[in-house]
Design an enzyme around this catalytic site. Structure first.
Site, PDB file in Angstrom:
ATOM      1  N   TYR A 279      45.648  62.327  36.003  1.00 62.16           N
ATOM      2  CA  TYR A 279      46.158  61.460  37.197  1.00 62.16           C
ATOM      3  C   TYR A 279      45.247  60.168  37.041  1.00 62.16           C
ATOM      4  O   TYR A 279      45.837  59.072  36.997  1.00 62.16           O
ATOM      5  CB  TYR A 279      45.819  62.080  38.716  1.00 62.16           C
ATOM      6  CG  TYR A 279      46.638  63.127  39.001  1.00 62.16           C
ATOM      7  CD1 TYR A 279      47.936  63.222  39.118  1.00 62.16           C
ATOM      8  CD2 TYR A 279      46.060  64.754  38.862  1.00 62.16           C
ATOM      9  CE1 TYR A 279      48.680  64.303  39.497  1.00 62.16           C
ATOM     10  CE2 TYR A 279      46.754  65.581  39.145  1.00 62.16           C
ATOM     11  CZ  TYR A 279      47.932  65.740  39.438  1.00 62.16           C
ATOM     12  OH  TYR A 279      48.563  66.498  39.741  1.00 62.16           O
TER      13      TYR A 279
ATOM     14  N   ASN B 118      58.127  63.575  41.957  1.00 63.05           N
ATOM     15  CA  ASN B 118      58.968  63.385  40.715  1.00 63.05           C
ATOM     16  C   ASN B 118      60.315  64.310  41.040  1.00 63.05           C
ATOM     17  O   ASN B 118      60.204  65.754  41.342  1.00 63.05           O
ATOM     18  CB  ASN B 118      58.384  63.773  39.556  1.00 63.05           C
ATOM     19  CG  ASN B 118      59.271  63.767  38.439  1.00 63.05           C
ATOM     20  OD1 ASN B 118      60.270  63.321  38.467  1.00 63.05           O
ATOM     21  ND2 ASN B 118      58.660  64.648  37.320  1.00 63.05           N
TER      22      ASN B 118
ATOM     23  N   HIS C 281      54.816  67.759  34.322  1.00 57.35           N
ATOM     24  CA  HIS C 281      54.016  69.177  33.990  1.00 57.35           C
ATOM     25  C   HIS C 281      52.917  68.560  33.050  1.00 57.35           C
ATOM     26  O   HIS C 281      52.056  69.244  32.794  1.00 57.35           O
ATOM     27  CB  HIS C 281      54.820  69.925  33.325  1.00 57.35           C
ATOM     28  CG  HIS C 281      55.742  69.664  32.066  1.00 57.35           C
ATOM     29  ND1 HIS C 281      56.583  68.850  32.137  1.00 57.35           N
ATOM     30  CD2 HIS C 281      55.149  69.543  30.863  1.00 57.35           C
ATOM     31  CE1 HIS C 281      57.171  68.523  30.987  1.00 57.35           C
ATOM     32  NE2 HIS C 281      56.418  69.227  30.238  1.00 57.35           N
TER      33      HIS C 281
ATOM     34  N   GLU D 246      55.699  73.103  24.424  1.00 57.13           N
ATOM     35  CA  GLU D 246      55.580  71.835  23.805  1.00 57.13           C
ATOM     36  C   GLU D 246      54.232  71.706  22.850  1.00 57.13           C
ATOM     37  O   GLU D 246      54.528  71.377  21.668  1.00 57.13           O
ATOM     38  CB  GLU D 246      55.114  70.721  24.844  1.00 57.13           C
ATOM     39  CG  GLU D 246      56.266  70.595  25.790  1.00 57.13           C
ATOM     40  CD  GLU D 246      56.298  69.344  26.753  1.00 57.13           C
ATOM     41  OE1 GLU D 246      56.989  69.058  27.316  1.00 57.13           O
ATOM     42  OE2 GLU D 246      55.043  68.749  26.765  1.00 57.13           O
TER      43      GLU D 246
END
Length: 169
Positions: free
Chosen positions: A104, A127, A136, A162
């Site tokens: 963050y 979001n 994510h 991913e």
């Protein structure tokens, strides 16, 4: 009251309900009771099950993502409610490359708002476009996954998907 449409797809036994108006996707939910989730967030909404062109495109693009996470999203996105700061944060999320993460704090710095880490975290949490606006990919400063609207298990699954795909290319 605006008419909204929805369709649900399943990935890894998780329902993804795609909600759209006539010209854009407005929300993605993983809750079985997505109607209550929407009402809690936005007040009264009018929903109808219908495969609109926007929803069909969103379904195709999500299915493509699940097969190849580097596939870009082109479906138009339009949040039902958003501040200019939230939009800035959500735009920042879309710049995080597939298979990577930011904290963050790093996202706040990237947005040139280094003293706004908590506000950035709050915007990330709101979001409405799971996966398509990749919240994510945001983790805590200590490297832990942190919270996710759809649960930390799904967050870990998406990051693993991913990471495995980016390691193959």
């Amino acid at each position: 009251m605006q008419q909204l449409y929805f369709q649900t797809i399943i990935w890894q036994q998780i329902p993804f309900t795609l909600i759209a108006n006539d010209h854009a996707l407005v929300y993605i939910s993983t809750q079985k009771d997505f109607q209550t989730e929407l009402t809690t967030r936005y007040g009264s909404v009018q929903l109808a099950a219908k495969a609109t062109p926007i929803i069909s495109l969103a379904i195709t693009e999500l299915n493509n993502y699940f097969k190849q996470p580097s596939t870009p999203f082109t479906v138009p996105l339009e949040p039902l409610v958003a501040t200019s700061f939230q939009k800035l944060v959500w735009q920042g999320l879309t710049t995080i490359p597939v298979g990577t993460t930011l904290s963050y704090q790093q996202l706040a710095q990237q947005l040139k708002r280094p003293s706004s880490t908590r506000a950035v975290a709050s915007a990330v949490a709101k979001n409405p476009f799971l996966i398509m606006v990749p919240c994510h990919r945001i983790i805590r400063n200590d490297g832990q996954l942190g919270q996710y609207r759809s649960g930390s298990t799904l967050k870990a699954q998406l990051l693993a998907l991913e990471t495995s795909q980016t390691n193959l290319t």
